[in-house]
Design a protein around this motif. Structure first.
Motif, PDB file in Angstrom:
ATOM      1  N   ALA A 150       0.834  -1.199   0.000  1.00  0.00           N
ATOM      2  CA  ALA A 150       0.000   0.000   0.000  1.00  0.00           C
ATOM      3  C   ALA A 150       0.874   1.256   0.000  1.00  0.00           C
ATOM      4  N   GLY A 151       1.953   1.215   0.766  1.00  0.00           N
ATOM      5  CA  GLY A 151       2.856   2.361   0.826  1.00  0.00           C
ATOM      6  C   GLY A 151       3.488   2.665  -0.524  1.00  0.00           C
ATOM      7  N   GLU A 152       3.871   1.622  -1.272  1.00  0.00           N
ATOM      8  CA  GLU A 152       4.467   1.824  -2.596  1.00  0.00           C
ATOM      9  C   GLU A 152       3.485   2.492  -3.547  1.00  0.00           C
ATOM     10  N   ILE A 153       2.238   2.065  -3.489  1.00  0.00           N
ATOM     11  CA  ILE A 153       1.216   2.610  -4.395  1.00  0.00           C
ATOM     12  C   ILE A 153       0.984   4.089  -4.099  1.00  0.00           C
ATOM     13  N   ILE A 154       0.884   4.433  -2.815  1.00  0.00           N
ATOM     14  CA  ILE A 154       0.694   5.840  -2.433  1.00  0.00           C
ATOM     15  C   ILE A 154       1.899   6.671  -2.880  1.00  0.00           C
ATOM     16  N   ARG A 155       3.100   6.155  -2.597  1.00  0.00           N
ATOM     17  CA  ARG A 155       4.323   6.877  -2.949  1.00  0.00           C
ATOM     18  C   ARG A 155       4.444   7.069  -4.464  1.00  0.00           C
ATOM     19  N   ASN A 156       4.083   6.045  -5.234  1.00  0.00           N
ATOM     20  CA  ASN A 156       4.164   6.155  -6.692  1.00  0.00           C
ATOM     21  C   ASN A 156       3.247   7.246  -7.232  1.00  0.00           C
ATOM     22  N   ARG A 157       2.088   7.398  -6.587  1.00  0.00           N
ATOM     23  CA  ARG A 157       1.164   8.446  -7.057  1.00  0.00           C
ATOM     24  C   ARG A 157       1.736   9.830  -6.773  1.00  0.00           C
ATOM     25  N   VAL A 158       2.322  10.000  -5.600  1.00  0.00           N
ATOM     26  CA  VAL A 158       2.953  11.280  -5.251  1.00  0.00           C
ATOM     27  C   VAL A 158       4.110  11.565  -6.201  1.00  0.00           C
ATOM     28  N   LEU A 159       4.915  10.537  -6.468  1.00  0.00           N
ATOM     29  CA  LEU A 159       6.072  10.685  -7.351  1.00  0.00           C
ATOM     30  C   LEU A 159       5.645  11.025  -8.770  1.00  0.00           C
ATOM     31  N   LEU A 160       4.578  10.398  -9.245  1.00  0.00           N
ATOM     32  CA  LEU A 160       4.069  10.689 -10.583  1.00  0.00           C
ATOM     33  C   LEU A 160       3.664  12.149 -10.708  1.00  0.00           C
ATOM     34  N   GLU A 161       2.975  12.660  -9.685  1.00  0.00           N
ATOM     35  CA  GLU A 161       2.548  14.066  -9.720  1.00  0.00           C
ATOM     36  C   GLU A 161       3.752  15.000  -9.658  1.00  0.00           C
ATOM     37  N   ALA A 162       4.744  14.629  -8.859  1.00  0.00           N
ATOM     38  CA  ALA A 162       5.954  15.449  -8.761  1.00  0.00           C
ATOM     39  C   ALA A 162       6.645  15.540 -10.121  1.00  0.00           C
ATOM     40  N   LYS A 163       6.734  14.430 -10.824  1.00  0.00           N
ATOM     41  CA  LYS A 163       7.376  14.416 -12.147  1.00  0.00           C
ATOM     42  C   LYS A 163       6.614  15.299 -13.128  1.00  0.00           C
ATOM     43  N   ARG A 164       5.290  15.206 -13.092  1.00  0.00           N
ATOM     44  CA  ARG A 164       4.474  16.034 -13.988  1.00  0.00           C
ATOM     45  C   ARG A 164       4.718  17.517 -13.726  1.00  0.00           C
ATOM     46  N   MET A 165       4.790  17.870 -12.450  1.00  0.00           N
ATOM     47  CA  MET A 165       4.947  19.275 -12.104  1.00  0.00           C
ATOM     48  C   MET A 165       6.361  19.776 -12.392  1.00  0.00           C
ATOM     49  N   LEU A 166       7.360  18.901 -12.269  1.00  0.00           N
ATOM     50  CA  LEU A 166       8.735  19.307 -12.542  1.00  0.00           C
ATOM     51  C   LEU A 166       8.947  19.649 -14.020  1.00  0.00           C
ATOM     52  N   VAL A 167       8.136  19.079 -14.881  1.00  0.00           N
ATOM     53  CA  VAL A 167       8.254  19.381 -16.314  1.00  0.00           C
ATOM     54  C   VAL A 167       7.750  20.796 -16.615  1.00  0.00           C
ATOM     55  N   ASN A 168       6.958  21.356 -15.694  1.00  0.00           N
ATOM     56  CA  ASN A 168       6.524  22.750 -15.823  1.00  0.00           C
ATOM     57  C   ASN A 168       7.646  23.644 -15.316  1.00  0.00           C
ATOM     58  N   PHE A 169       8.415  24.200 -16.240  1.00  0.00           N
ATOM     59  CA  PHE A 169       9.620  24.947 -15.885  1.00  0.00           C
ATOM     60  C   PHE A 169       9.329  26.236 -15.115  1.00  0.00           C
ATOM     61  N   GLU A 170       8.082  26.694 -15.136  1.00  0.00           N
ATOM     62  CA  GLU A 170       7.754  27.941 -14.462  1.00  0.00           C
ATOM     63  C   GLU A 170       7.602  27.766 -12.950  1.00  0.00           C
ATOM     64  N   LEU A 171       7.459  26.523 -12.496  1.00  0.00           N
ATOM     65  CA  LEU A 171       7.309  26.256 -11.062  1.00  0.00           C
ATOM     66  C   LEU A 171       8.666  25.963 -10.446  1.00  0.00           C
ATOM     67  N   SER A 172       8.962  26.620  -9.347  1.00  0.00           N
ATOM     68  CA  SER A 172      10.218  26.332  -8.654  1.00  0.00           C
ATOM     69  C   SER A 172      10.096  25.007  -7.914  1.00  0.00           C
ATOM     70  N   VAL A 173      11.241  24.420  -7.585  1.00  0.00           N
ATOM     71  CA  VAL A 173      11.248  23.152  -6.846  1.00  0.00           C
ATOM     72  C   VAL A 173      10.563  23.332  -5.499  1.00  0.00           C
ATOM     73  N   ALA A 174      10.834  24.451  -4.834  1.00  0.00           N
ATOM     74  CA  ALA A 174      10.218  24.718  -3.533  1.00  0.00           C
ATOM     75  C   ALA A 174       8.698  24.822  -3.645  1.00  0.00           C
ATOM     76  N   THR A 175       8.218  25.470  -4.720  1.00  0.00           N
ATOM     77  CA  THR A 175       6.776  25.621  -4.932  1.00  0.00           C
ATOM     78  C   THR A 175       6.122  24.262  -5.151  1.00  0.00           C
ATOM     79  N   ILE A 176       6.765  23.426  -5.958  1.00  0.00           N
ATOM     80  CA  ILE A 176       6.229  22.084  -6.221  1.00  0.00           C
ATOM     81  C   ILE A 176       6.162  21.289  -4.920  1.00  0.00           C
ATOM     82  N   GLY A 177       7.230  21.377  -4.132  1.00  0.00           N
ATOM     83  CA  GLY A 177       7.242  20.691  -2.849  1.00  0.00           C
ATOM     84  C   GLY A 177       6.084  21.142  -1.961  1.00  0.00           C
ATOM     85  N   MET A 178       5.836  22.448  -1.927  1.00  0.00           N
ATOM     86  CA  MET A 178       4.742  22.983  -1.114  1.00  0.00           C
ATOM     87  C   MET A 178       3.392  22.500  -1.621  1.00  0.00           C
ATOM     88  N   LYS A 179       3.219  22.493  -2.949  1.00  0.00           N
ATOM     89  CA  LYS A 179       1.950  22.044  -3.535  1.00  0.00           C
ATOM     90  C   LYS A 179       1.666  20.586  -3.201  1.00  0.00           C
TER      91      LYS A 179
END
Length: 211
Positions: A150-179
């Motif tokens: 269950a932990g892997e599945i939850i973590r994978n979803r968070v990681l997937l969203e992080a990757k999607r947001m990192l491709v948006n160059f206008e968002l800083s790493v800190a902002t993505i982390g906060m979101k």
């Protein structure tokens, strides 16, 4: 045309617009390749669909090169056409749809809960409580259904969203982390590096280089 007919037409247009954007918003999560399972995130189009996909990509490139009014909207519309074309070729939405047991029903409910709450709820025990089962039972179901904890599945979803947001160059790493509710940026950086082997900046640099 009197003023009442005009009002009716305007109101109908507004309602259709609201309906369209509601469908658009809800469709995003239904595309089967936008999921937490790596094996389902890649699709090889059938031979007869490839010309259609090529045409859509050509339209996107044409829009990108010409920079006309509403270029971003036109590109988005073409991307949606591509997503629909691709989705229609997927035989099933996820590896668990072929199972019809009680555990598979709970598994689907668990995945739906993750989709709704992954930014705020990270612990398997909290999801287990929402499903009215124990953490051990939830882990057993996950292992039984898709051979993941269950932990892997939850973590994978968070990681997937992080990757999607990192491709948006206008968002800083800190902002993505906060979101994503990582209130300590250094912890967010460690999280990304642990599961991608890249720091957030190194991960996003790959896309800078490609673009």
């Amino acid at each position: 045309m009197d003023k009442y007919e005009l009002r009716a037409i305007i109101l109908s247009g507004i309602l259709l617009s609201v309906f369209f954007f509601a469908v658009l918003y809800n469709s995003y999560s239904r595309f089967p390749f936008f999921n937490i399972f790596a094996s389902g995130q890649m699709l090889k189009l059938q031979k007869n669909s490839r010309p259609k996909a090529v045409t859509i990509f050509e339209e996107i490139l044409k829009e990108w090169d010409n920079h006309l009014d509403f270029t971003s909207v036109a590109i988005t519309a073409n991307m949606l056409k591509l997503f629909v074309l691709s989705s229609r070729e997927v035989n099933s939405e996820s590896p668990i749809l072929t199972k019809t047991s009680y555990n598979s029903v709970l598994m689907k409910q668990f995945l739906n809960l993750i989709e709704e709450n992954f930014k705020d709820v990270r612990l398997p025990k909290d999801y287990a409580a929402l499903l009215y089962i124990t953490s051990n039972h939830l882990n057993f179901i996950c292992k039984d259904q898709i051979n993941m904890s269950a932990g892997e599945i939850i973590r994978n979803r968070v990681l997937l969203e992080a990757k999607r947001m990192l491709v948006n160059f206008e968002l800083s790493v800190a902002t993505i982390g906060m979101k994503l509710n990582f209130f300590d940026t250094s912890y967010f950086i460690k999280f990304i590096k642990k599961y991608t082997l890249f720091t957030p900046e190194a991960f996003r640099k790959q896309y800078y280089n490609k673009s």
